[in-house]
Design an enzyme around this catalytic site. Sequence first.
Site, PDB file in Angstrom:
ATOM      1  N   ARG A 111       0.784  -1.348  -0.058  1.00  0.00           N
ATOM      2  CA  ARG A 111      -0.075  -0.014  -0.057  1.00  0.00           C
ATOM      3  C   ARG A 111       0.820   1.439   0.101  1.00  0.00           C
ATOM      4  NH1 ARG A 111      -3.097  -3.859   1.353  1.00  0.00           N
ATOM      5  NH2 ARG A 111      -1.031  -4.498   2.564  1.00  0.00           N
ATOM      6  N   THR A 112       1.872   1.318   1.125  1.00  0.00           N
ATOM      7  CA  THR A 112       2.540   2.640   0.988  1.00  0.00           C
ATOM      8  C   THR A 112       3.242   3.000  -0.367  1.00  0.00           C
ATOM      9  OG1 THR A 112       2.876   2.300   3.334  1.00  0.00           O
ATOM     10  CG2 THR A 112       4.118   3.818   2.351  1.00  0.00           C
ATOM     11  N   LYS A 122      25.471  -4.535  -0.648  1.00  0.00           N
ATOM     12  CA  LYS A 122      26.909  -4.602  -0.376  1.00  0.00           C
ATOM     13  C   LYS A 122      27.122  -4.133   0.928  1.00  0.00           C
ATOM     14  CE  LYS A 122      27.078  -3.706  -5.407  1.00  0.00           C
ATOM     15  NZ  LYS A 122      27.496  -2.434  -6.151  1.00  0.00           N
ATOM     16  N   ARG A 132      10.906   3.667   3.520  1.00  0.00           N
ATOM     17  CA  ARG A 132      10.497   2.677   4.419  1.00  0.00           C
ATOM     18  C   ARG A 132      11.753   1.973   4.833  1.00  0.00           C
ATOM     19  NH1 ARG A 132       5.383  -1.271   4.761  1.00  0.00           N
ATOM     20  NH2 ARG A 132       4.650   0.752   5.080  1.00  0.00           N
ATOM     21  N   HIS A 184       4.267   5.601  11.781  1.00  0.00           N
ATOM     22  CA  HIS A 184       3.798   5.442  10.106  1.00  0.00           C
ATOM     23  C   HIS A 184       2.876   6.597  10.054  1.00  0.00           C
ATOM     24  CE1 HIS A 184       2.732   3.839   6.406  1.00  0.00           C
ATOM     25  NE2 HIS A 184       2.823   2.558   6.486  1.00  0.00           N
TER      26      HIS A 184
HETATM   27  C1  NCD Z   1       1.287  -1.446   7.961  1.00  0.00           C
HETATM   28  C2  NCD Z   1       2.746  -1.072   8.029  1.00  0.00           C
HETATM   29  O1  NCD Z   1       3.484  -1.434   7.121  1.00  0.00           O
HETATM   30  O2  NCD Z   1       2.987  -0.974   9.119  1.00  0.00           O
HETATM   31  N1  NCD Z   1       0.882  -1.519   6.528  1.00  0.00           N
HETATM   32  C3  NCD Z   1       0.655  -0.558   5.894  1.00  0.00           C
HETATM   33  O3  NCD Z   1       1.482   0.432   5.557  1.00  0.00           O
HETATM   34  N2  NCD Z   1      -0.701  -0.259   5.728  1.00  0.00           N
HETATM   35  C4  NCD Z   1       0.824  -2.619   8.708  1.00  0.00           C
HETATM   36  C5  NCD Z   1       1.510  -3.920   8.801  1.00  0.00           C
HETATM   37  O4  NCD Z   1       2.537  -3.968   8.081  1.00  0.00           O
HETATM   38  O5  NCD Z   1       0.837  -4.733   9.497  1.00  0.00           O
END
Ligand code: NCD
Length: 321
Positions: free
Chosen positions: A62-63, A91, A113, A141
Amino acid sequence: MASKNLRHLLSVDQLDTELIERMFTYADAAAKNFDDKNRFHRPGGPLQGHILHRLFYKESTRTYESFGFAAEHLGMGVQGSQSVQFSSVAKGETLEDTIRVISAYLPSLIVLRSAKAGDAARAAEFASVPIVNGGDGSGEHPTQGLYDLYTAREELGRTSNLKVVMGGDLSNGRTARSFTKLLAKYPGNSFTFISPPTFEMGDDIKQMLDEKGLKYTETSELETAFKEADIVYWTRVQTERLTDEQAKFLKANPGADKKYVIGAKEIALMRKDARLMHPLPRVGEIDPAIDNDPRAIYFDQVHYGLRVRMAIIEWVLGYIE
Ligand code: NCD
């Protein structure tokens, strides 16, 4: 050289309720600017020339995708790398060096991320472009938290005086942390935390709620909490991030992570006007049999995420004050 005057989005702690409302007002308007072929018509013209880069050191659907779509709808270019396996990280390149290198290619912003809490803040020190925290380990997040809050506003018509039940892995679940911090900016919200032993909400969050005089309880008993809830926010156990203590607990109590599954019986406890949310991915903790229940809104949540991430990009780039 890192510039100190950039609009990074690293934590929801940075945001006050006025700014959040400005972003949400933009998101409301953005939703109306799509035509019937899903083309977005930006009132000020497309953001052509800007490039969003997605630097993803950890798994995401999703992100990663929604920031790509958000940027493309706005008319921006999009770059991304989601596989550390084929990058210099494999590396042994440090986050600092990778950020310096990507910054040198002149993206307008980087969505990051990463594996560890605090990584986004560390990256921001070395970046010469804005960093958006797309999830840093078990830290925060903020962009997910913002659209969870927007979902509450859309679906329940308010962000205050909500009884919120949060369940699942509240210790590693950064979305639950960010959403709780955001809700704590508004008056009258109260929380019930439900999690297996060793997966409880962090003391830092509980202390923050205490300091703000917001009520919370911790329980293993679902029934009363579900009956009273305005929002039930469920999450998966983050098996990729278990502490030694949690791994030991799950070994000694097989199936403990699967104890709370929301199905027909559980959702029936909720009021008709309450809402069941989940950041997704779900991995068994919500029974797909209830997906068509009007209270189950996790896929609408994803939909709201697109426009909120468009708002976040606009803010980072200075098009929202
Ligand atoms: C979440 C995350 O990555 O923190 N996913 C997301 O971005 N919707 C939740 C998860 O990974 O469980």
